[in-house]
Scaffold this active site. Structure first.
Site, PDB file in Angstrom:
ATOM      1  N   TYR A  90       0.843  -1.203   0.000  1.00 59.65           N
ATOM      2  CA  TYR A  90       0.000   0.000   0.000  1.00 59.65           C
ATOM      3  C   TYR A  90       0.877   1.251   0.000  1.00 59.65           C
ATOM      4  O   TYR A  90       1.916   1.292   0.649  1.00 59.65           O
ATOM      5  CB  TYR A  90      -0.952   0.020   1.200  1.00 59.65           C
ATOM      6  CG  TYR A  90      -0.299  -0.040   2.563  1.00 59.65           C
ATOM      7  CD1 TYR A  90      -0.015   1.121   3.284  1.00 59.65           C
ATOM      8  CD2 TYR A  90       0.009  -1.261   3.164  1.00 59.65           C
ATOM      9  CE1 TYR A  90       0.554   1.069   4.544  1.00 59.65           C
ATOM     10  CE2 TYR A  90       0.577  -1.330   4.421  1.00 59.65           C
ATOM     11  CZ  TYR A  90       0.846  -0.156   5.110  1.00 59.65           C
ATOM     12  OH  TYR A  90       1.421  -0.209   6.356  1.00 59.65           O
ATOM     13  N   PRO A  91       0.451   2.268  -0.738  1.00 57.94           N
ATOM     14  CA  PRO A  91       1.137   3.557  -0.660  1.00 57.94           C
ATOM     15  C   PRO A  91       0.560   4.358   0.502  1.00 57.94           C
ATOM     16  O   PRO A  91      -0.549   4.074   0.981  1.00 57.94           O
ATOM     17  CB  PRO A  91       0.797   4.215  -2.001  1.00 57.94           C
ATOM     18  CG  PRO A  91      -0.555   3.678  -2.330  1.00 57.94           C
ATOM     19  CD  PRO A  91      -0.587   2.273  -1.781  1.00 57.94           C
ATOM     20  N   MET A  92       1.287   5.341   0.958  1.00 55.70           N
ATOM     21  CA  MET A  92       0.785   6.191   2.042  1.00 55.70           C
ATOM     22  C   MET A  92       1.441   7.562   1.975  1.00 55.70           C
ATOM     23  O   MET A  92       2.493   7.743   1.356  1.00 55.70           O
ATOM     24  CB  MET A  92       1.062   5.557   3.402  1.00 55.70           C
ATOM     25  CG  MET A  92       2.528   5.444   3.755  1.00 55.70           C
ATOM     26  SD  MET A  92       2.815   5.195   5.523  1.00 55.70           S
ATOM     27  CE  MET A  92       2.254   6.770   6.176  1.00 55.70           C
ATOM     28  N   LYS A 106       1.733  11.399   4.539  1.00 53.22           N
ATOM     29  CA  LYS A 106       1.422  12.117   5.767  1.00 53.22           C
ATOM     30  C   LYS A 106       0.548  13.321   5.411  1.00 53.22           C
ATOM     31  O   LYS A 106       0.800  14.017   4.422  1.00 53.22           O
ATOM     32  CB  LYS A 106       2.694  12.587   6.472  1.00 53.22           C
ATOM     33  CG  LYS A 106       3.559  11.455   7.005  1.00 53.22           C
ATOM     34  CD  LYS A 106       2.831  10.610   8.038  1.00 53.22           C
ATOM     35  CE  LYS A 106       3.752   9.576   8.671  1.00 53.22           C
ATOM     36  NZ  LYS A 106       3.033   8.692   9.617  1.00 53.22           N
ATOM     37  N   HIS A 160       4.948   4.209  16.873  1.00 51.62           N
ATOM     38  CA  HIS A 160       4.474   3.420  15.737  1.00 51.62           C
ATOM     39  C   HIS A 160       5.383   2.213  15.517  1.00 51.62           C
ATOM     40  O   HIS A 160       4.925   1.081  15.314  1.00 51.62           O
ATOM     41  CB  HIS A 160       4.463   4.328  14.502  1.00 51.62           C
ATOM     42  CG  HIS A 160       3.699   3.800  13.345  1.00 51.62           C
ATOM     43  ND1 HIS A 160       4.302   3.168  12.282  1.00 51.62           N
ATOM     44  CD2 HIS A 160       2.381   3.819  13.061  1.00 51.62           C
ATOM     45  CE1 HIS A 160       3.393   2.818  11.404  1.00 51.62           C
ATOM     46  NE2 HIS A 160       2.205   3.202  11.845  1.00 51.62           N
TER      47      HIS A 160
END
Length: 204
Positions: free
Chosen positions: A96-98, A100, A123
């Site tokens: 998956y891309p993400m 901020k 995290h």
């Protein structure tokens, strides 16, 4: 097709679950020119007469911004492992891309370095509890693709993907500042699986 490493990269081929695609490839090479050459070679294969390109994602291997500078030989080994990884031979994959967020009230880039580092430490603490269950690779894509990072997870069972991602959602790095547009999951495809696809399409 097994994962392999020959000094200049490795690859992983998988059967995508769901409607998003049928076949997925992750290819790691030292230069963009090498990736482009491989892409050109793939389009010349007979199998590509039966395929339509779905989507792609371009990113680079990197060492995390918040890990600090290596001080020991073990630290340099950590750096090399992240810059020149060898993809694991595991049965399941999740990509998956993400990015901020950069919105009023939740702008990651207006936080101080120490604030961001603490959020990422919390995290990462969750991620480390999955050592030996999840193999994670994070690549940077700012200026290279539509989102800022690509995250690739490998596991012995796909249930691990759900567990780790759900648990991380409760930490501010994700719950407040994370954007996750889509997920792709699949099953590793070996030489026998690829040959079956070739033969079925060739005979058709």
């Amino acid at each position: 097709m097994q994962t392999e490493a020959k000094g200049n990269g490795s690859h992983y081929v998988f059967n995508v679950s769901g409607h998003k695609a049928d076949l997925g490839l992750i290819i790691l090479r030292e230069t963009l020119a090498e990736l482009n050459e491989i892409e050109l070679q793939l389009t010349k294969l007979p199998l590509f007469d039966y395929l339509k390109r779905g989507t792609s994602y371009v990113s680079v291997t990197e060492v995390g911004t918040y890990t600090g500078k290596p001080k020991l030989d073990k630290g340099w080994a950590y750096v090399n492992q992240h810059l020149k990884p060898e993809l694991p031979d595991k049965p399941y994959i999740c990509f998956y891309p993400m990015s901020k967020l950069r919105i009023p009230g939740a702008n990651w880039y207006t936080l101080t370095y120490n604030e961001r580092r603490q959020f990422m430490h919390d995290h990462g603490t969750v991620g480390r509890t999955y050592a030996g269950k999840i193999w994670q690779y994070i690549t940077g894509s700012i200026g290279l693709d539509d989102f800022e990072w690509g995250v690739t997870l490998f596991a012995e069972t796909p249930l691990m993907f759900k567990k780790i991602i759900a648990e991380m959602r409760y930490y501010e790095a994700s719950s407040v500042y994370g954007e996750f547009p889509y997920f792709v999951v699949g099953t590793h495809m070996d030489n026998a699986g690829l040959q079956k696809i070739f033969l079925e399409n060739w005979e058709a």
